[in-house]
Design a protein around this motif. Structure first.
Motif, PDB file in Angstrom:
ATOM      1  N   GLY A 341    -147.583 -62.313   2.742  1.00 17.31           N
ATOM      2  CA  GLY A 341    -147.967 -62.677   1.380  1.00 17.31           C
ATOM      3  C   GLY A 341    -147.763 -64.152   1.098  1.00 17.31           C
ATOM      4  O   GLY A 341    -147.202 -64.896   1.908  1.00 17.31           O
ATOM      5  N   ARG A 342    -148.227 -64.584  -0.058  1.00 19.49           N
ATOM      6  CA  ARG A 342    -148.067 -65.993  -0.439  1.00 19.49           C
ATOM      7  C   ARG A 342    -146.602 -66.390  -0.522  1.00 19.49           C
ATOM      8  O   ARG A 342    -146.243 -67.553  -0.257  1.00 19.49           O
ATOM      9  CB  ARG A 342    -148.741 -66.253  -1.785  1.00 19.49           C
ATOM     10  N   ASP A 343    -145.739 -65.457  -0.890  1.00 19.94           N
ATOM     11  CA  ASP A 343    -144.324 -65.765  -1.027  1.00 19.94           C
ATOM     12  C   ASP A 343    -143.637 -65.992   0.323  1.00 19.94           C
ATOM     13  O   ASP A 343    -142.522 -66.501   0.371  1.00 19.94           O
ATOM     14  CB  ASP A 343    -143.607 -64.644  -1.786  1.00 19.94           C
ATOM     15  N   PHE A 367    -153.551 -61.642   6.811  1.00 23.08           N
ATOM     16  CA  PHE A 367    -153.728 -62.239   5.495  1.00 23.08           C
ATOM     17  C   PHE A 367    -154.889 -61.606   4.740  1.00 23.08           C
ATOM     18  O   PHE A 367    -155.948 -61.328   5.317  1.00 23.08           O
ATOM     19  CB  PHE A 367    -153.984 -63.752   5.619  1.00 23.08           C
ATOM     20  N   GLU A 368    -154.674 -61.447   3.473  1.00 21.36           N
ATOM     21  CA  GLU A 368    -155.749 -61.083   2.566  1.00 21.36           C
ATOM     22  C   GLU A 368    -156.622 -62.315   2.327  1.00 21.36           C
ATOM     23  O   GLU A 368    -156.200 -63.442   2.598  1.00 21.36           O
ATOM     24  CB  GLU A 368    -155.174 -60.577   1.240  1.00 21.36           C
ATOM     25  N   VAL A 391    -153.210 -69.683  16.986  1.00 19.63           N
ATOM     26  CA  VAL A 391    -154.198 -68.602  16.907  1.00 19.63           C
ATOM     27  C   VAL A 391    -154.167 -68.048  15.489  1.00 19.63           C
ATOM     28  O   VAL A 391    -153.137 -67.548  15.026  1.00 19.63           O
ATOM     29  CB  VAL A 391    -153.887 -67.488  17.925  1.00 19.63           C
ATOM     30  N   MET A 392    -155.306 -68.160  14.794  1.00 20.92           N
ATOM     31  CA  MET A 392    -155.482 -67.550  13.464  1.00 20.92           C
ATOM     32  C   MET A 392    -156.668 -66.599  13.572  1.00 20.92           C
ATOM     33  O   MET A 392    -157.762 -66.869  13.094  1.00 20.92           O
ATOM     34  CB  MET A 392    -155.702 -68.631  12.420  1.00 20.92           C
ATOM     35  N   PHE A 393    -156.443 -65.480  14.206  1.00 21.92           N
ATOM     36  CA  PHE A 393    -157.476 -64.512  14.567  1.00 21.92           C
ATOM     37  C   PHE A 393    -157.628 -63.493  13.447  1.00 21.92           C
ATOM     38  O   PHE A 393    -156.680 -62.827  13.062  1.00 21.92           O
ATOM     39  CB  PHE A 393    -157.072 -63.815  15.881  1.00 21.92           C
ATOM     40  N   SER A 394    -158.869 -63.390  12.929  1.00 22.28           N
ATOM     41  CA  SER A 394    -159.184 -62.380  11.910  1.00 22.28           C
ATOM     42  C   SER A 394    -158.248 -62.478  10.712  1.00 22.28           C
ATOM     43  O   SER A 394    -157.610 -61.509  10.304  1.00 22.28           O
ATOM     44  CB  SER A 394    -159.104 -60.982  12.530  1.00 22.28           C
ATOM     45  N   ASN A 412    -155.889 -86.511  16.707  1.00 22.81           N
ATOM     46  CA  ASN A 412    -155.367 -86.285  18.068  1.00 22.81           C
ATOM     47  C   ASN A 412    -153.961 -85.693  18.048  1.00 22.81           C
ATOM     48  O   ASN A 412    -153.014 -86.273  18.603  1.00 22.81           O
ATOM     49  CB  ASN A 412    -155.362 -87.582  18.869  1.00 22.81           C
ATOM     50  N   PRO A 413    -153.795 -84.527  17.444  1.00 23.84           N
ATOM     51  CA  PRO A 413    -152.463 -83.901  17.416  1.00 23.84           C
ATOM     52  C   PRO A 413    -152.100 -83.331  18.784  1.00 23.84           C
ATOM     53  O   PRO A 413    -152.879 -83.392  19.737  1.00 23.84           O
ATOM     54  CB  PRO A 413    -152.638 -82.779  16.388  1.00 23.84           C
ATOM     55  N   ARG A 414    -150.925 -82.727  18.884  1.00 23.55           N
ATOM     56  CA  ARG A 414    -150.473 -82.154  20.142  1.00 23.55           C
ATOM     57  C   ARG A 414    -151.198 -80.856  20.489  1.00 23.55           C
ATOM     58  O   ARG A 414    -151.105 -80.374  21.618  1.00 23.55           O
ATOM     59  CB  ARG A 414    -148.961 -81.872  20.068  1.00 23.55           C
ATOM     60  N   LEU A 415    -151.919 -80.307  19.532  1.00 24.93           N
ATOM     61  CA  LEU A 415    -152.565 -79.011  19.711  1.00 24.93           C
ATOM     62  C   LEU A 415    -153.547 -79.036  20.882  1.00 24.93           C
ATOM     63  O   LEU A 415    -154.447 -79.867  20.944  1.00 24.93           O
ATOM     64  CB  LEU A 415    -153.288 -78.620  18.420  1.00 24.93           C
ATOM     65  N   LYS A 416    -153.390 -78.078  21.814  1.00 25.60           N
ATOM     66  CA  LYS A 416    -154.261 -77.973  22.976  1.00 25.60           C
ATOM     67  C   LYS A 416    -155.206 -76.776  22.889  1.00 25.60           C
ATOM     68  O   LYS A 416    -156.254 -76.781  23.546  1.00 25.60           O
ATOM     69  CB  LYS A 416    -153.417 -77.862  24.248  1.00 25.60           C
ATOM     70  N   GLU A 417    -154.833 -75.781  22.131  1.00 29.87           N
ATOM     71  CA  GLU A 417    -155.661 -74.571  22.037  1.00 29.87           C
ATOM     72  C   GLU A 417    -155.697 -74.098  20.583  1.00 29.87           C
ATOM     73  O   GLU A 417    -154.654 -73.928  19.951  1.00 29.87           O
ATOM     74  CB  GLU A 417    -155.110 -73.467  22.942  1.00 29.87           C
ATOM     75  N   LEU A 418    -156.914 -73.864  20.070  1.00 31.49           N
ATOM     76  CA  LEU A 418    -157.113 -73.396  18.703  1.00 31.49           C
ATOM     77  C   LEU A 418    -158.066 -72.213  18.726  1.00 31.49           C
ATOM     78  O   LEU A 418    -159.181 -72.304  19.242  1.00 31.49           O
ATOM     79  CB  LEU A 418    -157.675 -74.518  17.829  1.00 31.49           C
ATOM     80  N   VAL A 419    -157.618 -71.091  18.161  1.00 33.51           N
ATOM     81  CA  VAL A 419    -158.411 -69.860  18.123  1.00 33.51           C
ATOM     82  C   VAL A 419    -158.649 -69.479  16.662  1.00 33.51           C
ATOM     83  O   VAL A 419    -157.690 -69.228  15.922  1.00 33.51           O
ATOM     84  CB  VAL A 419    -157.707 -68.718  18.871  1.00 33.51           C
ATOM     85  N   LEU A 420    -159.926 -69.463  16.275  1.00 40.83           N
ATOM     86  CA  LEU A 420    -160.323 -69.060  14.914  1.00 40.83           C
ATOM     87  C   LEU A 420    -161.406 -67.987  15.020  1.00 40.83           C
ATOM     88  O   LEU A 420    -162.453 -68.078  14.387  1.00 40.83           O
ATOM     89  CB  LEU A 420    -160.827 -70.274  14.129  1.00 40.83           C
ATOM     90  N   GLU A 421    -161.153 -66.973  15.797  1.00 39.62           N
ATOM     91  CA  GLU A 421    -162.117 -65.892  15.993  1.00 39.62           C
ATOM     92  C   GLU A 421    -162.082 -64.908  14.823  1.00 39.62           C
ATOM     93  O   GLU A 421    -161.064 -64.722  14.157  1.00 39.62           O
ATOM     94  CB  GLU A 421    -161.823 -65.152  17.302  1.00 39.62           C
ATOM     95  N   GLU A 422    -163.253 -64.299  14.589  1.00 44.63           N
ATOM     96  CA  GLU A 422    -163.398 -63.271  13.550  1.00 44.63           C
ATOM     97  C   GLU A 422    -162.941 -63.766  12.187  1.00 44.63           C
ATOM     98  O   GLU A 422    -162.253 -63.068  11.442  1.00 44.63           O
ATOM     99  CB  GLU A 422    -162.641 -62.000  13.933  1.00 44.63           C
ATOM    100  N   ASP A 423    -163.307 -65.009  11.882  1.00 41.99           N
ATOM    101  CA  ASP A 423    -163.032 -65.548  10.551  1.00 41.99           C
ATOM    102  C   ASP A 423    -164.367 -65.767   9.840  1.00 41.99           C
ATOM    103  O   ASP A 423    -165.391 -65.194  10.237  1.00 41.99           O
ATOM    104  CB  ASP A 423    -162.206 -66.828  10.672  1.00 41.99           C
TER     105      ASP A 423
END
Length: 571
Positions: A341-343, A367-368, A391-394, A412-423
């Motif tokens: 939740g938001r809280d 998440f809703e 990973v922020m999947f669905s 150019n952050p340290r992030l090497k892998e980003l997953v935004l599937e089913e969004d």
């Protein structure tokens, strides 16, 4: 003053004049340049005159005797004066020698000082190098000894744990399916209770023996605890979960004392706890949370069977955050199918920011609508984010975060892998992301499968990864990121882990495709000369990867050379 009384000097002058006037003696003082000699000669002439002017034999003899003595005195004085003059000359010579010696001494002193300084500096440098070498060797030996001592202490703690558990016995009763059926449980409930109790007993026994019950899950790469239960159907009731509470108590007690077993694992072996669809009532969840607090596992997976009806079926979000905050060794965290939740967002993000070792965060279906955007925005706008995989999947991610996401990737952050599937991202969002990838040199994998992306969005991504409009555009493309759209993966463009190799392949691919019609030259008008070495290197390296064997590498070289007039191609 009385004029009749003349001073001795005046009398002497008068006598000198008289002696000269009488003509008895004329003293030539000009022939003697010595002041002392002239004076003595004058006096000698004076007395000689006096002697001539005197009368009487006795007086002459007396005067002669006095003059002789005077002459002897004067001769000795002249000798003394000559000696003094010689001494003065010698003094002058000595002064010159002293001055010369002083100059030599000063020069020698400065040279000696410089030599001593060089020797001193050289010696100091040598000693510093020796000290640094000895310090490094000593530090290495100390570290080695420290590691050995630490390892021995860990082994000692591990052995102490084994000795302590020799007298341990599993106290909870394990009922069979038939026993549970006879106690009024349904077949489904009885089967679940019997299987779960037996599994918990087996895991507990292994942990008490210093073993990890789920070795087969990871092989030699990881050791830990893996529990997977029902992933469908309604949550079980309170009474059913209460029946398993004694088994969870035994399991939690064994889990709480498993740290020595974790500490003796090899450095390259990942320790983990993975709970999939494990249904826990409040008492059991509290037991597991307290057992995991401070336990140095490197990976946690909490997947709940949340059907959205509010019934607790796994680890709560607050309990998960408590565990994360207490574990400074945690590197990977996965939360799935657990309503956040938001809280919870502020505290969860804070736990991620401040954690010293956490580099991978996977959140699946938690998440809703709208809340996922808030969570992702909070993560990406922090200056302290150290994640290498997100990973922020669905999670109902929408266009509301596309600008924030693009701005984040462009830094150019340290992030090497980003997953935004089913969004819920669309072509406009992808265009912003694609533009950010033009300057990003760190992201290696981007997964956008199952979003609202059409061929328009696909083309904007393709042009970023491999723009065939010109050699400059191809050279300036992104050469490290692979993009997965499910139905079309662009990993072929950046399949090699080294960006320079991918860049060379793209340049060669474009040159070879144009060479089929010998059209490379007409495109060379706007080519930067700096690309020439890259083109020649690409032709040399990747000639064997040409799709069309009819294209000859030397043909490409001919076109390239002709453009800049390198060599003479005219016969």
């Amino acid at each position: 003053m009385n004029d009749n009384k003349s001073s001795p000097a005046k009398k002497r002058k008068a006598n000198d004049g008289r002696a000269t006037a009488d003509g008895a003696h004329v003293v030539n003082t000009s022939s003697n340049t010595n002041d002392g000699g002239g004076f003595l000669s004058s006096w000698f002439g004076y007395f000689s005159g006096q002697r001539d002017a005197s009368s009487g034999p006795s007086r002459d003899q007396n005067n002669t005797s006095q003059l002789d003595r005077m002459e002897q005195i004067m001769m000795r004085v002249e000798e003394k004066l000559a000696t003094v003059s010689s001494l003065e000359s010698r003094c002058e010579q000595l002064e010159k020698k002293c001055s010369s010696l002083e100059n030599i001494l000063e020069t020698t002193t400065q040279s000696t000082k410089e030599h001593i300084n060089r020797k001193y500096n050289s010696l100091c440098l040598h000693l510093d190098q020796k000290c640094n070498s000895l310090e490094s060797r000593l530090k290495t030996k100390v570290d080695t000894v420290h590691e050995k001592v630490e390892r021995l202490l860990k082994l000692h703690e591990y052995n102490e744990m084994l000795i302590k558990n020799q007298s341990w016995e599993y106290s909870a009763a394990v009922d069979t399916t038939d026993d549970l059926l006879s106690n009024g449980y349904t077949e489904h409930e009885a089967s679940y209770l019997a299987e779960t109790a037996e599994e918990l007993k087996d895991m507990t026994t292994k942990m008490r023996r210093g073993e990890f019950p789920s070795v087969e899950t990871y092989g030699d790469d990881g050791k830990g605890i893996y529990i997977e239960m029902y992933d469908s159907g309604p949550p079980l009731g309170y009474a059913l979960n209460n029946e398993l509470l004694p088994h969870w108590q035994e399991f939690a007690a064994a889990l709480k004392q498993v740290t020595p077993a974790i500490n003796v694992l090899p450095d390259n072996c990942e320790s983990f706890v993975e709970l999939y669809f494990v249904q826990l009532n409040h008492e059991a969840m509290k037991l597991i949370k307290e057992a995991l607090i401070g336990t140095p596992f490197q990976k946690f997976v909490f997947t709940s069977n949340d059907n959205g009806d509010g019934v607790p079926v796994g680890m709560s979000v607050d309990a998960i955050i408590d565990i994360v905050e207490s574990n400074r060794n945690l590197r990977k965290l996965e939360i799935a199918r657990n309503r956040i939740g938001r809280d919870h967002i502020e505290r969860l993000c804070s736990a991620v920011y401040t954690h010293p070792a956490l580099v991978e965060l996977e959140v699946f279906n938690c998440f809703e609508p709208g809340i996922g955007d808030t969570m992702l925005t909070s993560l990406l706008t922090s200056d302290d984010l150290k994640l290498e995989k997100l990973v922020m999947f669905s999670n109902n991610i929408t266009s509301g975060v596309s600008t924030v996401l693009a701005d984040f990737l462009a830094t150019n952050p340290r992030l090497k892998e980003l997953v935004l599937e089913e969004d819920n991202l669309n072509d406009s969002d992808v265009a912003l992301i694609a533009n950010a990838l033009r300057s990003n040199t760190t992201l290696r994998t981007l997964q956008l499968d199952e979003n609202n992306i059409t061929k328009v969005g696909k083309e904007s991504l393709r042009l970023v990864l491999y723009d065939e409009s010109s050699l400059n555009a191809a050279a300036d493309s992104n050469h490290i990121c692979t993009v997965d759209l499910g139905w079309k993966a662009f990993d072929v463009y950046n399949s090699h882990e080294q960006g320079q190799i991918n860049r060379g392949r793209k340049i060669y691919s474009l040159l070879s495709s144009r060479n089929e019609t010998m059209s490379n030259v007409q495109h060379f008008g706007n080519i930067d000369l700096k690309i020439l070495p890259i083109m020649l290197e690409a032709v040399q390296k990747y000639a064997t990867n040409v799709d069309d064997p009819k294209v000859k590498p030397l043909s490409i070289v001919y076109e390239v050379m002709r453009k800049w007039g390198v060599g003479n191609f005219e016969t």
